[in-house]
Design a protein around this motif. Sequence first.
Motif, short mmCIF file in Angstrom:
data_model
loop_
_atom_site.label_atom_id
_atom_site.label_comp_id
_atom_site.label_asym_id
_atom_site.label_seq_id
_atom_site.Cartn_x
_atom_site.Cartn_y
_atom_site.Cartn_z
N TYR A 95 0.79 -1.22 0.00
CA TYR A 95 0.00 0.00 0.00
C TYR A 95 0.83 1.28 0.00
N LEU A 96 2.13 1.17 0.18
CA LEU A 96 2.97 2.32 -0.12
C LEU A 96 2.91 2.63 -1.61
N ASP A 97 2.90 1.58 -2.42
CA ASP A 97 2.77 1.78 -3.87
C ASP A 97 1.39 2.34 -4.23
N VAL A 98 0.35 1.88 -3.54
CA VAL A 98 -0.99 2.40 -3.80
C VAL A 98 -1.07 3.89 -3.46
N LEU A 99 -0.51 4.28 -2.31
CA LEU A 99 -0.51 5.69 -1.93
C LEU A 99 0.30 6.53 -2.93
N MET A 154 -4.67 11.67 2.65
CA MET A 154 -4.99 10.98 3.89
C MET A 154 -6.45 10.53 3.90
N VAL A 155 -7.36 11.39 3.43
CA VAL A 155 -8.78 11.02 3.40
C VAL A 155 -9.01 9.81 2.50
N ARG A 156 -8.41 9.83 1.32
CA ARG A 156 -8.57 8.70 0.41
C ARG A 156 -7.89 7.45 0.94
N SER A 157 -6.82 7.62 1.71
CA SER A 157 -6.16 6.46 2.31
C SER A 157 -7.08 5.80 3.33
N VAL A 158 -7.75 6.62 4.15
CA VAL A 158 -8.68 6.07 5.13
C VAL A 158 -9.84 5.36 4.44
N GLU A 159 -10.37 5.98 3.39
CA GLU A 159 -11.47 5.35 2.65
C GLU A 159 -11.02 4.03 2.02
N ARG A 160 -9.82 4.03 1.46
CA ARG A 160 -9.31 2.81 0.84
C ARG A 160 -9.12 1.71 1.89
N SER A 161 -8.62 2.07 3.06
CA SER A 161 -8.41 1.08 4.11
C SER A 161 -9.73 0.48 4.58
N GLU A 162 -10.79 1.30 4.67
CA GLU A 162 -12.10 0.79 5.07
C GLU A 162 -12.63 -0.19 4.03
N ARG A 163 -12.45 0.10 2.75
CA ARG A 163 -12.89 -0.82 1.71
C ARG A 163 -12.09 -2.12 1.76
N ILE A 164 -10.80 -2.02 2.06
CA ILE A 164 -9.96 -3.22 2.13
C ILE A 164 -10.39 -4.10 3.29
N VAL A 165 -10.66 -3.48 4.46
CA VAL A 165 -11.11 -4.25 5.62
C VAL A 165 -12.42 -4.96 5.31
#
Length: 271
Positions: free
Chosen positions: A175-179, A215-226
Motif C-alpha cells: 500500500y505504499l505503492d498504492v498511496l 490521507m482522506v482517500r487512504s482512510v477510505e481505501r483502508s475501510e474498503r480493504i477491511v
Amino acid sequence: MSGLHRHTGSTCLLDEACADHACLHPPLERGGLIQRLDPRSRVLAAVSFALLVVALSHLPTLAVAVALAVVAAVLARLEVGTTLRRLLALEGFMVLALMMLPFTVPGDPLFTVGGLEASRQGAVQALVILLKANAVVLMVLALVGSMDTVTLGQALRRLGAPEKLVQLYLFTVRYLDVLHREYRRLRTAMRARAFTMRSNRHTWTSIGYLFGMLMVRSVERSERIVAAMRCRGFDGTFPSLETPTRFQRPDGLFALASLAGMVMLMTIESL
C-alpha cells in the motif's frame, strides 16, 4: 449498455487485481546462482554478514568484505546501472557526515582547509563507515533484494518471525505503492488545472489540501480493504498455494562458503 457497464467494471477489477499482483511480485533481475538457493538461507546469510561487518574495524578486513559483496552481486546477476544508482543514493545520504568526520574527530593533522584541521583518525573512521555501509548494502541487494515481496515474507515466516510482523511488512510494501499512485493521480489533476509550484500562500495551501485529500482517500481505501477481507473470511493468515522449498545440496554448499568467508574475515581482523 448494462452489459457494457458490467464488462467495463469487470475489466477494471481485473486491472486492479493485476496491479496488486505486479506490486507484490515485482520484476526480478535475471536469474543467477543466488536465485536458485532457498530464500531462508539467503536471509540468514545476509543477516549474519551484516552483523559481522558492523563489528569489524580494520580497513583491510572491510576491503575484503566489500570484495565478497561484489562477488555475491555478480553471482546474483544484479543490474549494474540499477545497483550503482542505489549505491550512489546511499553515498549521497552519507556524504555530509563523512565529510565532517575528519574535522570533528581529534587526532594527527592530515590537511587544513580554511583554518580547520582534518585528522587522520577522522579520515580513517569515515572510510571505515563508508566501506561498512557499501559492503552491507551490496550484500543485502544481492541476497535479499533479488527476492520478490511474497517470497521474502514467506521466508521470514518460516524462519519464525512473528506473523503480525510479516503481515505488516506485506501490507506496507503493497500500500505504499498504492498511496504513491494516488499521489501521482492528484498531482496530475493539479497540473491539469495549471497549478505551478511557487513560494506563496496559495501554493502552501494547495499542498496542504493535496496531503489532506491523500490521507482522506487512504482512510477510505483502508475501510474498503477491511470490508473486502471480512467478506472473504480473512482469519489473520495469508495462505500460500506455493510448495514450501527445502534445503538442498546447493544450500549446504552456500552455507559452507558463507561460513568460510566469515571465518576468513574474522581471521584477517584478528591478525
